[in-house]
Motif scaffolding. Structure first.
Motif, short mmCIF file in Angstrom:
data_model
loop_
_atom_site.label_atom_id
_atom_site.label_comp_id
_atom_site.label_asym_id
_atom_site.label_seq_id
_atom_site.Cartn_x
_atom_site.Cartn_y
_atom_site.Cartn_z
N THR A 180 126.51 73.46 -0.56
CA THR A 180 127.04 73.34 0.80
C THR A 180 128.35 72.55 0.76
OG1 THR A 180 124.73 73.18 1.54
CG2 THR A 180 126.44 72.79 3.18
N SER A 181 129.37 73.07 1.42
CA SER A 181 130.65 72.37 1.43
C SER A 181 130.54 71.11 2.28
CB SER A 181 131.74 73.28 1.99
OG SER A 181 131.54 73.51 3.37
N PRO A 182 131.28 70.04 1.93
CA PRO A 182 131.28 68.85 2.79
C PRO A 182 131.68 69.18 4.22
CG PRO A 182 132.35 68.38 0.68
CD PRO A 182 132.09 69.86 0.72
N GLU A 183 132.65 70.09 4.37
CA GLU A 183 133.07 70.49 5.71
C GLU A 183 131.92 71.17 6.47
OE1 GLU A 183 136.56 70.67 2.88
OE2 GLU A 183 134.51 71.43 2.87
N GLY A 184 131.15 71.98 5.75
CA GLY A 184 130.01 72.65 6.37
C GLY A 184 128.93 71.67 6.78
N VAL A 185 128.68 70.66 5.93
CA VAL A 185 127.70 69.63 6.25
C VAL A 185 128.12 68.88 7.51
CG1 VAL A 185 126.71 67.44 5.49
CG2 VAL A 185 126.90 69.33 3.88
N ILE A 186 129.38 68.45 7.55
CA ILE A 186 129.86 67.65 8.68
C ILE A 186 129.86 68.47 9.97
CG2 ILE A 186 131.90 66.48 9.60
CD1 ILE A 186 132.46 65.62 6.62
N ALA A 187 130.32 69.72 9.89
CA ALA A 187 130.31 70.58 11.08
C ALA A 187 128.88 70.84 11.55
CB ALA A 187 131.01 71.90 10.77
N GLY A 188 127.96 71.03 10.60
CA GLY A 188 126.57 71.25 10.96
C GLY A 188 125.94 70.04 11.64
N LEU A 189 126.22 68.86 11.11
CA LEU A 189 125.71 67.62 11.71
C LEU A 189 126.27 67.43 13.13
CD1 LEU A 189 126.01 65.34 8.57
CD2 LEU A 189 123.87 65.82 9.80
N GLN A 190 127.56 67.69 13.28
CA GLN A 190 128.18 67.57 14.60
C GLN A 190 127.56 68.56 15.58
OE1 GLN A 190 130.39 65.20 15.27
NE2 GLN A 190 130.53 65.79 17.42
N ALA A 191 127.34 69.78 15.13
CA ALA A 191 126.75 70.81 16.00
C ALA A 191 125.33 70.44 16.42
CB ALA A 191 126.77 72.16 15.28
N MET A 192 124.54 69.95 15.47
CA MET A 192 123.16 69.57 15.80
C MET A 192 123.12 68.38 16.75
SD MET A 192 120.98 70.22 12.29
CE MET A 192 121.99 69.20 11.20
N LYS A 193 124.03 67.45 16.55
CA LYS A 193 124.07 66.24 17.38
C LYS A 193 124.36 66.57 18.84
CE LYS A 193 127.62 63.40 17.72
NZ LYS A 193 128.66 62.38 17.46
#
Length: 265
Positions: A180-193
């Motif tokens: 998983t790309s760091p960008e994908g992780v961060i975007a995913g966390l932001q979306a879930m939040k």
């Protein structure tokens, strides 16, 4: 795992697997997962159905360019994929993060579905403490990379006894997570939040719904999955599973999925 295809959607590349013929079903993986999460279920399901399994944005082999920062944006990408594949109607099964995406899709595009399922997921939003945890994880990934997150996250996906009996699956899930790309992780966390409460989608839909929970889930309790009931909603508790039954108890999950699919044909 089967060969992946790629398609350009909204100025980014989405990778996906397509197997089988018949009624289309879409399998959406969880956070820091990929289509490979579903590798034990696709061969059996594709005997009867056209199975589409995308890598969500920033995950797996999908690109980290122009990432959606919301669950709604991820759902729009799934819609664009179905448009490109000329699929007018499907059944979506969403695991964890994928379940949030399935709910957002159902809220806006119910006419494109003949049913949907939350697999170890919930219609509830993040509590305030969970939101703070997302922010802390974002900082951790920015400072230390994805591996530190995956090594803590993946063992929590499995029921405690499965860490021993399914040790190979645990390592496989870690390897998937590391891609998983760091960008994908961060975007995913932001979306879930920032996702809203979508219990009203479950309560108001006329579509058949399957809610799947794991008795040993350390991430989302069965009570949070089974947040709605009604004549069109089926509850399924998988006794020996945690948060990732597609790897822990795939045969049991496949039985529940096929039983549900017979109801929506």
């Amino acid at each position: 795992m089967m060969n992946k295809k790629t398609m350009t959607l909204a100025n980014s590349t989405m990778a996906f697997i397509e197997e089988g013929k018949g009624q289309p079903i879409v399998l959406l993986h969880g956070f820091c997962g990929s289509a490979a999460y579903w590798e034990k279920t696709v061969p059996e399901l594709s005997k009867q159905y056209r199975v589409i399994v995308p890598d969500l944005p920033g995950h797996g082999a999908s690109s980290a360019d122009n990432l959606p920062q919301t669950i709604e944006g991820m759902a729009e990408n799934v819609k664009l994929l179905l448009d490109e594949l000329e699929i007018e109607n499907a059944v979506i099964f969403g695991h964890s993060l994928g379940g949030y995406v399935a709910l957002a899709f159902a809220e806006k595009n119910s006419d494109r579905l003949s049913g949907f399922s939350l697999v170890h997921s919930t219609a509830f939003p993040d509590a305030e403490e969970a939101k703070k945890g997302r922010d802390a994880t974002i900082e951790k990934v920015k400072n230390h990379g994805v591996h530190v997150l995956i090594d803590v996250l993946v063992p929590r996906l499995f029921a405690k006894e499965k860490l021993i009996t399914n040790a190979k699956d645990v390592e496989n899930a870690k390897d998937i997570g590391y891609t998983t790309s760091p960008e994908g992780v961060i975007a995913g966390l932001q979306a879930m939040k920032t996702r809203p409460d979508r219990n009203h989608v479950l309560e108001n839909t006329h579509l058949p719904v399957l809610l799947v929970a794991g008795e040993g889930d350390q991430v989302i309790s069965p009570e949070r999955t089974f947040s709605a009931a009604g004549p069109t909603i089926t509850h399924s508790l998988i006794k020996k599973a945690g948060h990732i039954s597609m790897l822990e108890e795939p045969d049991e999950l496949i039985r529940e999925m096929l039983s549900f699919l017979k109801k929506v044909q």
